[in-house]
Design a protein around this motif. Sequence first.
Motif, mmCIF file in Angstrom:
data_model
loop_
_atom_site.group_PDB
_atom_site.id
_atom_site.type_symbol
_atom_site.label_atom_id
_atom_site.label_comp_id
_atom_site.label_asym_id
_atom_site.label_seq_id
_atom_site.Cartn_x
_atom_site.Cartn_y
_atom_site.Cartn_z
ATOM 1 N N LYS A 151 12.462 -25.471 -5.539
ATOM 2 C CA LYS A 151 12.561 -24.133 -5.248
ATOM 3 C C LYS A 151 12.200 -22.742 -6.444
ATOM 4 N N GLY A 152 10.714 -23.112 -6.556
ATOM 5 C CA GLY A 152 10.011 -21.971 -7.129
ATOM 6 C C GLY A 152 10.358 -20.702 -6.305
ATOM 7 N N ARG A 153 10.222 -19.997 -7.354
ATOM 8 C CA ARG A 153 10.349 -18.111 -6.545
ATOM 9 C C ARG A 153 9.322 -17.696 -6.037
ATOM 10 N N GLY B 231 10.575 -21.661 -2.752
ATOM 11 C CA GLY B 231 11.921 -21.358 -2.457
ATOM 12 C C GLY B 231 11.957 -20.001 -2.235
ATOM 13 N N ALA B 232 11.746 -19.184 -2.103
ATOM 14 C CA ALA B 232 12.092 -17.875 -1.169
ATOM 15 C C ALA B 232 12.172 -17.559 0.646
ATOM 16 N N TYR B 233 10.769 -19.394 0.583
ATOM 17 C CA TYR B 233 10.769 -19.779 2.188
ATOM 18 C C TYR B 233 11.873 -20.680 2.982
ATOM 19 N N MET B 234 12.785 -21.483 1.484
ATOM 20 C CA MET B 234 13.788 -22.452 1.452
ATOM 21 C C MET B 234 15.153 -21.301 1.460
ATOM 22 N N LYS B 235 15.350 -20.084 0.994
ATOM 23 C CA LYS B 235 16.431 -19.506 1.464
ATOM 24 C C LYS B 235 16.677 -18.883 2.565
ATOM 25 N N ALA B 236 15.574 -18.161 2.860
ATOM 26 C CA ALA B 236 15.019 -17.687 4.324
ATOM 27 C C ALA B 236 15.569 -18.669 5.508
ATOM 28 N N LEU B 237 15.445 -20.340 5.550
ATOM 29 C CA LEU B 237 15.314 -21.415 6.020
ATOM 30 C C LEU B 237 16.792 -21.128 5.944
ATOM 31 N N TYR C 90 19.077 -19.171 4.983
ATOM 32 C CA TYR C 90 19.950 -18.289 5.787
ATOM 33 C C TYR C 90 20.379 -18.342 6.622
ATOM 34 N N ALA C 91 18.933 -18.994 7.562
ATOM 35 C CA ALA C 91 18.743 -18.728 9.617
ATOM 36 C C ALA C 91 20.118 -19.854 9.955
ATOM 37 N N ASP D 261 22.251 -22.053 7.894
ATOM 38 C CA ASP D 261 23.569 -21.939 7.540
ATOM 39 C C ASP D 261 23.674 -23.553 7.381
#
Lengths: 201, 201
Positions: free
Chosen positions: A117-119, A132-138, A140-141, A143
């Motif tokens: 989950k690195g930034r 981590g950034a791409y993890m957050k994108a998915l 959010y999309a 839920d």
Amino acid sequence: SLRRIKASGLKLQLCTNETQATRESFVRKLRALGFEVSAGEVTAPAPAACRLLRERGLRPHLLVHHDLVPEFAEVDKTNPNCVVLGDAAENFTYANLNEAFRFLIGMEKPVLISLGKGRYYKETDGLKLDVGAYMKALEYACDVQAEVVGKPAKSFFESALAELGVPAEQAIMIGDDIVNDVGGAQQCGMRALQVRTGKYR
Amino acid sequence: SLRRIKASGLKLQLCTNETQATRESFVRKLRALGFEVSAGEVTAPAPAACRLLRERGLRPHLLVHHDLVPEFAEVDKTNPNCVVLGDAAENFTYANLNEAFRFLIGMEKPVLISLGKGRYYKETDGLKLDVGAYMKALEYACDVQAEVVGKPAKSFFESALAELGVPAEQAIMIGDDIVNDVGGAQQCGMRALQVRTGKYR
């Protein structure tokens, strides 16, 4: 110091969050630098994910780095019921992100496994967004909340202990990262020692 | 119904979250469908963002759809001190995302302005990640909170009211989306009316 640890009869397991290459190529790099280690002495997110996939009967759609794909050679990837996300670098294309998203959103209960989950991190040509950034994108999309494999996840250190065949109380973690190395190991019941080298500031 | 509203002497402003094209091309599409509207009667995220940039002396680095770029023609984009993110579609490449990230992380206080926060949408060739997902990626990587322009943001409806030259109490919002249309307008002190067409289920 690796040589002295081994010579003293202590068991050793290297814990890395490296997800841009297989353990084999990671070990080749270390050996070229004079460290005598084997692939079996390395705990890395991809093999830990493979273990988790096996335990839970999960068949992944992979969005990972090209060079990491061989780690998943033995895994059934037909008719995916989860997505495994790594630092895919150049593979993070618009098309590939949409594809991974469609697999997830099409599942009754989306399962997203992230190899960290690195930034961001630094390369010779500049800073790059980390997994981590791409993890957050998915997340959010769709839920959903991703399950993170790799340091500092508890399951990751348990994996390393299982490889060693040693209980947590008899192991000590040595690392330069206060959160990923020291914190993660302590959460797992291990003692930990922070070295003032590497990324220590 | 647009014609009847206009004939009755009521002022009209269309509020859209469309960010893949300029207001001009949006209006061309509507006119082709028989609706007599002009670009001045459309409030959209990009012009609202331009207003905000002007007010705050911000110079954007743009990560938006090709067709939206003309909306920012008048804006000073030299030496960026903020990033404006839209649904860039094919422009969401690994290189472009890293570039936008580097601009942000290089700022003393990163300013991220997002032309919406949608999760995903459907096109003829399938589901696509929307701007909100990429917004979350950059938010996480830079540890910032994006400022969202577009419905349901309060500032967006204030923008529309300013165009109309009408106070909130004298305006009514008509839309099919309970959150973006009705909720946003009500937060702004307007009355709102939900129609059971479009995306209403």
